[in-house]
Motif scaffolding. Sequence first.
Motif, short mmCIF file in Angstrom:
data_model
loop_
_atom_site.label_atom_id
_atom_site.label_comp_id
_atom_site.label_asym_id
_atom_site.label_seq_id
_atom_site.Cartn_x
_atom_site.Cartn_y
_atom_site.Cartn_z
N TRP A 154 0.83 -1.19 0.00
CA TRP A 154 0.00 0.00 0.00
C TRP A 154 0.87 1.25 0.00
CZ3 TRP A 154 -4.79 -0.75 3.63
CH2 TRP A 154 -5.51 -1.88 3.22
N SER A 155 0.26 2.38 -0.17
CA SER A 155 0.94 3.67 -0.19
C SER A 155 1.75 3.87 1.10
CB SER A 155 -0.09 4.79 -0.32
OG SER A 155 0.44 6.03 0.05
N GLU A 156 2.92 4.48 0.96
CA GLU A 156 3.75 4.75 2.13
C GLU A 156 3.10 5.78 3.06
OE1 GLU A 156 7.77 5.71 1.09
OE2 GLU A 156 8.02 3.88 -0.07
N THR A 157 2.21 6.61 2.52
CA THR A 157 1.55 7.62 3.35
C THR A 157 0.33 7.07 4.09
OG1 THR A 157 0.24 8.43 1.48
CG2 THR A 157 2.35 9.53 1.92
N SER A 158 -0.23 5.97 3.61
CA SER A 158 -1.37 5.36 4.30
C SER A 158 -1.29 3.83 4.21
CB SER A 158 -2.69 5.88 3.74
OG SER A 158 -2.71 5.80 2.34
N PRO A 159 -0.29 3.27 4.90
CA PRO A 159 -0.10 1.82 4.82
C PRO A 159 -0.97 1.00 5.77
CG PRO A 159 1.60 2.77 6.18
CD PRO A 159 0.76 3.92 5.66
N TRP A 160 -1.58 1.66 6.76
CA TRP A 160 -2.36 0.92 7.76
C TRP A 160 -3.78 0.68 7.25
CZ3 TRP A 160 -0.63 -1.43 11.99
CH2 TRP A 160 0.60 -1.04 12.51
N GLY A 161 -4.27 -0.53 7.50
CA GLY A 161 -5.63 -0.86 7.12
C GLY A 161 -6.07 -2.17 7.71
N GLY A 165 -1.86 7.32 9.18
CA GLY A 165 -1.63 6.51 7.99
C GLY A 165 -2.66 5.42 7.79
N LEU A 166 -3.79 5.51 8.50
CA LEU A 166 -4.87 4.54 8.33
C LEU A 166 -5.73 4.97 7.14
CD1 LEU A 166 -6.62 2.15 9.32
CD2 LEU A 166 -7.75 3.75 10.86
N GLN A 167 -6.08 4.04 6.27
CA GLN A 167 -6.96 4.32 5.14
C GLN A 167 -8.25 4.98 5.65
OE1 GLN A 167 -6.69 3.26 1.68
NE2 GLN A 167 -4.54 2.92 2.15
N ASP A 168 -8.66 6.07 5.01
CA ASP A 168 -9.87 6.79 5.44
C ASP A 168 -11.10 5.89 5.44
OD1 ASP A 168 -8.50 9.17 5.88
OD2 ASP A 168 -8.93 9.93 3.86
N SER A 169 -11.27 5.10 4.38
CA SER A 169 -12.45 4.23 4.31
C SER A 169 -12.44 3.20 5.43
CB SER A 169 -12.53 3.55 2.94
OG SER A 169 -11.40 2.74 2.71
N ALA A 218 -19.28 4.92 4.58
CA ALA A 218 -18.17 5.08 3.65
C ALA A 218 -18.54 6.06 2.55
CB ALA A 218 -17.79 3.74 3.05
N ALA A 219 -19.80 6.41 2.41
CA ALA A 219 -20.22 7.37 1.38
C ALA A 219 -19.71 8.77 1.68
CB ALA A 219 -21.73 7.38 1.28
N ALA A 220 -19.26 9.00 2.92
CA ALA A 220 -18.75 10.31 3.31
C ALA A 220 -17.39 10.61 2.69
CB ALA A 220 -18.67 10.40 4.83
N ILE A 221 -16.74 9.62 2.13
CA ILE A 221 -15.40 9.81 1.56
C ILE A 221 -15.49 10.51 0.23
CG2 ILE A 221 -13.32 8.66 0.72
CD1 ILE A 221 -13.79 6.51 2.71
#
Length: 153
Positions: A51-58, A136-140, A150-153
């Motif tokens: 995943w992206s280095e800026t948001s690798p957590w999920g 770094g957690l994915q917003d969704s 999740a529609a708020a994204i």
Amino acid sequence: MERLIAWIWHGLRGSLQWRVLWMAHAKFMVGVTGIVRDDEKRVLLLRHRMWSETSPWGLPTGFAAKGEDFASTVIREVKEETGLDVRAGRLVRLTSGFQLRVEVAYEAVLVGGTLSVDPFEILEARWFTPDDLPEGLQDSHRLLILGESAAAI
């Protein structure tokens, strides 16, 4: 041989390429996510290598195999990525995603196993409380954990 195949592929262009892909592959991909909680209501988060280095957590996430029940995908993906055993619970999201992707998310409960990450895909696995989620957690995934739309994204 690879160069010849690539040359032919590029020569097909747009709609002909899509027809070949349509005949050769499943008609859609299904990404399945598990919101895994333990008996202390902490959530399992993974730091993903790909995943992206800026948001690798999920959350534990993967693609359903052809013919696989989506709840079974959660169980399989969590086991493959972490060594943990889970029981899939309530379906919490079913939506269209990017292009031909469907996104599915289930609640899941830890039932056993020993934490051992797949080092190819996962750099780290940790349990977090919902009020102490990592940067770094994915917003969704943050929205899924907090039970928001999740529609708020």
